[in-house]
Design a protein around this motif. Structure first.
Motif, PDB file in Angstrom:
ATOM      1  N   ALA A   1      53.666  19.476 -28.381  1.00 16.38           N
ATOM      2  CA  ALA A   1      53.475  20.442 -27.301  1.00 16.38           C
ATOM      3  C   ALA A   1      53.786  21.861 -27.769  1.00 16.38           C
ATOM      4  N   GLN A   2      54.817  22.009 -28.581  1.00 19.09           N
ATOM      5  CA  GLN A   2      55.163  23.320 -29.121  1.00 19.09           C
ATOM      6  C   GLN A   2      54.024  23.862 -29.983  1.00 19.09           C
ATOM      7  N   ARG A   3      53.466  23.006 -30.830  1.00 22.40           N
ATOM      8  CA  ARG A   3      52.346  23.434 -31.681  1.00 22.40           C
ATOM      9  C   ARG A   3      51.138  23.824 -30.843  1.00 22.40           C
ATOM     10  N   LEU A   4      50.905  23.074 -29.767  1.00 27.08           N
ATOM     11  CA  LEU A   4      49.780  23.385 -28.890  1.00 27.08           C
ATOM     12  C   LEU A   4      49.960  24.753 -28.250  1.00 27.08           C
ATOM     13  N   VAL A   5      51.149  25.024 -27.740  1.00 20.73           N
ATOM     14  CA  VAL A   5      51.397  26.327 -27.109  1.00 20.73           C
ATOM     15  C   VAL A   5      51.228  27.459 -28.111  1.00 20.73           C
TER      16      VAL A   5
ATOM     17  N   THR B   1      64.024  28.789 -22.367  1.00 20.89           N
ATOM     18  CA  THR B   1      64.354  27.546 -23.046  1.00 20.89           C
ATOM     19  C   THR B   1      65.844  27.468 -23.332  1.00 20.89           C
ATOM     20  N   HIS B   2      66.344  26.240 -23.521  1.00 15.30           N
ATOM     21  CA  HIS B   2      67.704  26.013 -23.993  1.00 15.30           C
ATOM     22  C   HIS B   2      67.720  25.690 -25.483  1.00 15.30           C
ATOM     23  N   ASP B   3      66.541  25.499 -26.071  1.00 11.97           N
ATOM     24  CA  ASP B   3      66.417  25.023 -27.437  1.00 11.97           C
ATOM     25  C   ASP B   3      66.303  26.200 -28.400  1.00 11.97           C
ATOM     26  N   VAL B   4      67.337  26.426 -29.204  1.00 11.69           N
ATOM     27  CA  VAL B   4      67.363  27.566 -30.120  1.00 11.69           C
ATOM     28  C   VAL B   4      66.267  27.441 -31.172  1.00 11.69           C
ATOM     29  N   GLU B   5      66.080  26.255 -31.730  1.00 14.41           N
ATOM     30  CA  GLU B   5      65.042  26.068 -32.748  1.00 14.41           C
ATOM     31  C   GLU B   5      63.661  26.328 -32.170  1.00 14.41           C
ATOM     32  N   GLU B   6      63.426  25.889 -30.964  1.00 20.39           N
ATOM     33  CA  GLU B   6      62.156  26.132 -30.296  1.00 20.39           C
ATOM     34  C   GLU B   6      61.888  27.626 -30.168  1.00 20.39           C
ATOM     35  N   ALA B   7      62.901  28.371 -29.801  1.00 21.44           N
ATOM     36  CA  ALA B   7      62.762  29.818 -29.654  1.00 21.44           C
ATOM     37  C   ALA B   7      62.379  30.475 -30.976  1.00 21.44           C
ATOM     38  N   VAL B   8      63.048  30.076 -32.065  1.00 21.98           N
ATOM     39  CA  VAL B   8      62.771  30.684 -33.372  1.00 21.98           C
ATOM     40  C   VAL B   8      61.414  30.233 -33.900  1.00 21.98           C
ATOM     41  N   LEU B   9      61.016  29.015 -33.614  1.00 25.29           N
ATOM     42  CA  LEU B   9      59.722  28.512 -34.062  1.00 25.29           C
ATOM     43  C   LEU B   9      58.559  29.261 -33.425  1.00 25.29           C
ATOM     44  N   LEU B  10      58.691  29.627 -32.147  1.00 21.11           N
ATOM     45  CA  LEU B  10      57.547  30.120 -31.386  1.00 21.11           C
ATOM     46  C   LEU B  10      57.512  31.634 -31.172  1.00 21.11           C
TER      47      LEU B  10
END
Length: 263
Positions: A177-181, A196-205
């Motif tokens: 889902a992250q890759r799709l966004v 988001t609560h996810d730090v890695e998600e924030a840095v990835l996107l």
């Protein structure tokens, strides 16, 4: 003051005040109180057209309240909030109507009588065209979230607001889902604000990550990493560690690969 809106989000757009021409979002002195307590307190925020911004913070810091205000769902505020007229929201819960087929859910709320083809094109964009005629109860969690994204994209938003849209997904589905966004954002070019609560998600996107604390933006950092990004990049680890520090969380050893949430 209720949420103000402005139509253009691109520089030098006709009939746009010069001070707001280069902002997709402009927030000045925003205050939102509940029972006399300011959850958001004189907050200022700018988001550029096409910019991807992630918002982190502990539970209860006002992240989702800010997103609801930007979406126009909460107007009991003080201060100035300027957002595009064309905006859309995707929440953690897909919020699909169980008595409507997927394509009808995608068109829900659109003005006029849009044809089924409009929904099919949006569903194809998120890889869900084969489920066009399905009932929501037959969708997996990842499919339901993609249907929710299609419902947002069909509105051709200049601003896409995402409120922890991957929080209820399992780890593998969340990665997809992250890759799709990321792909949709790069293709569409709209501004995105991801809570988001996810730090890695924030840095990835994100192009820029904000940390919210006690009702204000307490810290922000540019994410100057090439795309696509990987957690093995030493610079990624540095940014992640600094954000965890700002959130009051001790960073784990670099060897650990599990995603870390803010709270």
């Amino acid at each position: 003051m209720a949420t103000d809106v402005h139509r253009p989000v691109t520089p030098n757009a006709p009939n746009t005040p010069t001070t707001h021409a280069t902002s997709a979002v402009r927030v000045e002195g925003l205050t939102r109180s509940f029972d006399g307590r300011a959850v958001i307190d004189q907050l200022d925020l700018d988001v550029k057209p096409g910019e991807f911004v992630a918002l982190l913070g502990r539970s209860g810091c006002g992240k989702s309240t800010l997103l609801r205000i930007l979406a126009g769902l909460d107007r009991d505020i003080e201060g100035t909030v300027l957002v595009p007229r064309r905006k859309a929201v995707a929440f953690q819960a897909p919020r699909l109507m169980p008595w409507k087929r997927v394509w009808r859910n995608v068109l829900l709320g659109l003005k006029g009588k849009p044809e089924r083809g409009v929904a099919e094109r949006a569903l194809e964009e998120v890889g869900l065209k084969h489920r066009t005629n399905a009932w929501p109860k037959t969708l997996s969690g990842g499919e339901a979230q993609r249907a929710s994204l299609a419902r947002a994209l069909v509105r051709e938003p200049d601003l896409l607001l995402l409120d922890e849209p991957f929080g209820a997904l399992d780890a593998l589905t969340r990665i997809k889902a992250q890759r799709l966004v990321d792909e949709l954002w790069q293709r569409r070019g709209c501004a995105v604000l991801l809570v988001t609560h996810d730090v890695e998600e924030a840095v990835l996107l994100a192009d820029r990550v904000l940390v919210m604390d006690e009702g204000v933006i307490a810290y922000e950092t540019e994410i100057d990493l090439d795309r696509p990004r990987g957690i093995s990049d030493p610079r990624f680890a540095e940014l992640r560690a600094e954000l965890l520090k700002r959130l009051g969380v001790d960073a784990p050893d670099a060897a650990e690969a599990e995603p870390v949430a803010a709270a």
